[in-house]
Design an enzyme around this catalytic site. Structure first.
Site, PDB file in Angstrom:
ATOM      1  N   ILE A 145      -5.165   0.416  -9.873  1.00  0.00           N
ATOM      2  CA  ILE A 145      -6.532   0.208  -9.393  1.00  0.00           C
ATOM      3  C   ILE A 145      -6.443   0.498  -7.896  1.00  0.00           C
ATOM      4  CG2 ILE A 145      -8.436  -1.414  -9.067  1.00  0.00           C
ATOM      5  CD1 ILE A 145      -7.602  -2.836 -11.585  1.00  0.00           C
ATOM      6  N   PRO A 146      -6.900   1.688  -7.492  1.00  0.00           N
ATOM      7  CA  PRO A 146      -6.484   2.227  -6.184  1.00  0.00           C
ATOM      8  C   PRO A 146      -7.229   1.644  -4.999  1.00  0.00           C
ATOM      9  CG  PRO A 146      -7.886   3.802  -7.307  1.00  0.00           C
ATOM     10  CD  PRO A 146      -7.771   2.627  -8.229  1.00  0.00           C
ATOM     11  N   CYS A 147      -6.993   0.382  -4.689  1.00  0.00           N
ATOM     12  CA  CYS A 147      -7.657  -0.223  -3.524  1.00  0.00           C
ATOM     13  C   CYS A 147      -7.166   0.419  -2.227  1.00  0.00           C
ATOM     14  CB  CYS A 147      -7.470  -1.736  -3.512  1.00  0.00           C
ATOM     15  SG  CYS A 147      -5.776  -2.264  -3.599  1.00  0.00           S
ATOM     16  N   HIS A 148      -6.040   1.152  -2.294  1.00  0.00           N
ATOM     17  CA  HIS A 148      -5.565   1.837  -1.086  1.00  0.00           C
ATOM     18  C   HIS A 148      -6.483   2.992  -0.681  1.00  0.00           C
ATOM     19  CE1 HIS A 148      -3.703   3.992  -4.509  1.00  0.00           C
ATOM     20  NE2 HIS A 148      -3.825   5.060  -3.755  1.00  0.00           N
TER      21      HIS A 148
END
Ligand SMILES: [Zn+2]
Length: 349
Positions: free
Chosen positions: A316-319
């Site tokens: 889950i690409p919160c970056h």
């Protein structure tokens, strides 16, 4: 200086403290001896003005350094060593196995050596490791309809009470409560950014965090509560796939993850996480934009908070969410990791 490395000060401190969380993250070259080491090397630590940091052993070699004989930096630490591989395969194929010292010697393995390895890499004894595997296997069987007594005897227990005690000690509940309870199996996964802690239920991955993340303890407590589950170390079918997909991602060969996720949370959090998953590989978005997409342009702070509560890093690409001014603000795993992930993605888009 490689952008993917942490601050010099951070690395030098890690070096002095032999911090194992930095294994695989940097390599240090000692200019006065021409030797390169792991962060955890037990040799006397050089002065800061005499060291040079590299992201990989390859770079250190290209700069003319030779590998240290004490910490052998060319071996990948944490990876299962060759002498242990056949045994680990045997255990994977037969999770109910029992192995006494005698059985280990028959396989040509020194029982002390294996004890030390498990203590170091799994933080538990080899016997505890085997027991948690047996118990989590038995749990899975009982949950899906097997009788407790069958699971007990198939796991090699001679009495039902012995099995029940051992089961309770590991999971925190008795075997006949298995149908109402859950287990989160946890394991360490090595990545080029350092070790991560992964968690999975039988339905999918519910946790992926860097082990040095400050919030990790809080995240684990929340997860246990949300899933009404106990954490136990061991094997889970989803881990093989997770390992494979992460490896492909870090090699720049995978742009999307296709692995089932378990993401309990409020409906707001779930919405934020699902919007996050729609940001394509290699692109970024601001918190403001995220809030707009959610139809709630004023909720920037709440969106940022829910981003930070994400328990499944990278997948889950919160970056991929950055400040409105293009700056990389806030990342649980540390900004240098965020930078590394964004660089990796932009190189492979
Ligand atoms: Zn060394």
């Amino acid at each position: 200086m490689n952008q993917a490395l942490p601050e010099i000060e951070t690395m030098y401190n890690a070096l002095v403290n032999k911090d194992s969380n930095f294994e695989g993250i940097f390599i240090v070259g000692v200019q006065t001896t021409g030797i390169f080491c792991r962060p955890t090397c037990t040799a006397r630590k050089p002065k800061q003005e005499n060291v040079e940091f590299f992201a990989s052993t390859r770079e250190a070699l290209l700069h003319g350094y030779r590998p240290c004989k004490i910490c052998t930096p060319l071996g990948y630490k944490g990876d299962v060593p060759d002498w242990l591989k056949p045994l680990m395969d045997e255990i994977t194929n037969n999770p109910d196995i029992r192995l006494k010292d005698h059985d280990l010697r028959l396989r040509g393995i020194d029982p002390n050596r294996i004890r030390r390895w498990f203590k170091k890499h799994h933080g538990m004894t080899f016997q505890t490791y085997l027991r948690t595997l047996r118990i989590s296997h038995a749990f899975g069987r009982i949950k899906y309809g097997d009788k407790v007594i069958e699971a007990a005897f198939d796991s090699g227990y001679e009495s039902l009470s012995g099995f029940t005690d051992s089961f309770k000690k590991t999971t925190g509940f008795s075997p006949n409560k298995s149908t109402q309870n859950q287990i989160i199996t946890i394991t360490r996964i090595l990545t080029p950014l350092g070790p991560m802690l992964a968690g999975a239920t039988e339905k999918g991955i519910c946790l992926l965090e860097f082990v040095d993340r400050r919030m990790l303890e809080t995240q684990l407590t929340r997860l246990k509560k949300l899933l009404k589950a106990e954490l136990i170390p061991g094997a889970n079918n989803h881990f093989d796939e997770l390992n494979k997909q992460l490896k492909e991602y870090f090699e720049g060969k995978r742009k999307e993850f296709t692995i089932p996720l378990v993401v309990p949370g409020t409906s707001f959090q779930q919405k934020v996480w699902s919007v996050l998953q729609k940001i394509p590989f290699g692109s970024t978005r601001s918190y403001k934009k995220q809030a707009e997409i959610m139809g709630n342009p004023k909720a920037i702070r709440a969106v940022a908070k829910a981003n930070g509560d994400n328990r499944i890093s990278i997948i889950i690409p919160c970056h991929r969410v950055i400040g409105a001014n293009g700056k990389l603000v806030g990342y649980g795993g540390g900004l240098w990791r965020k930078q590394y992930l964004l660089n990796l993605e932009s190189k492979n888009t």
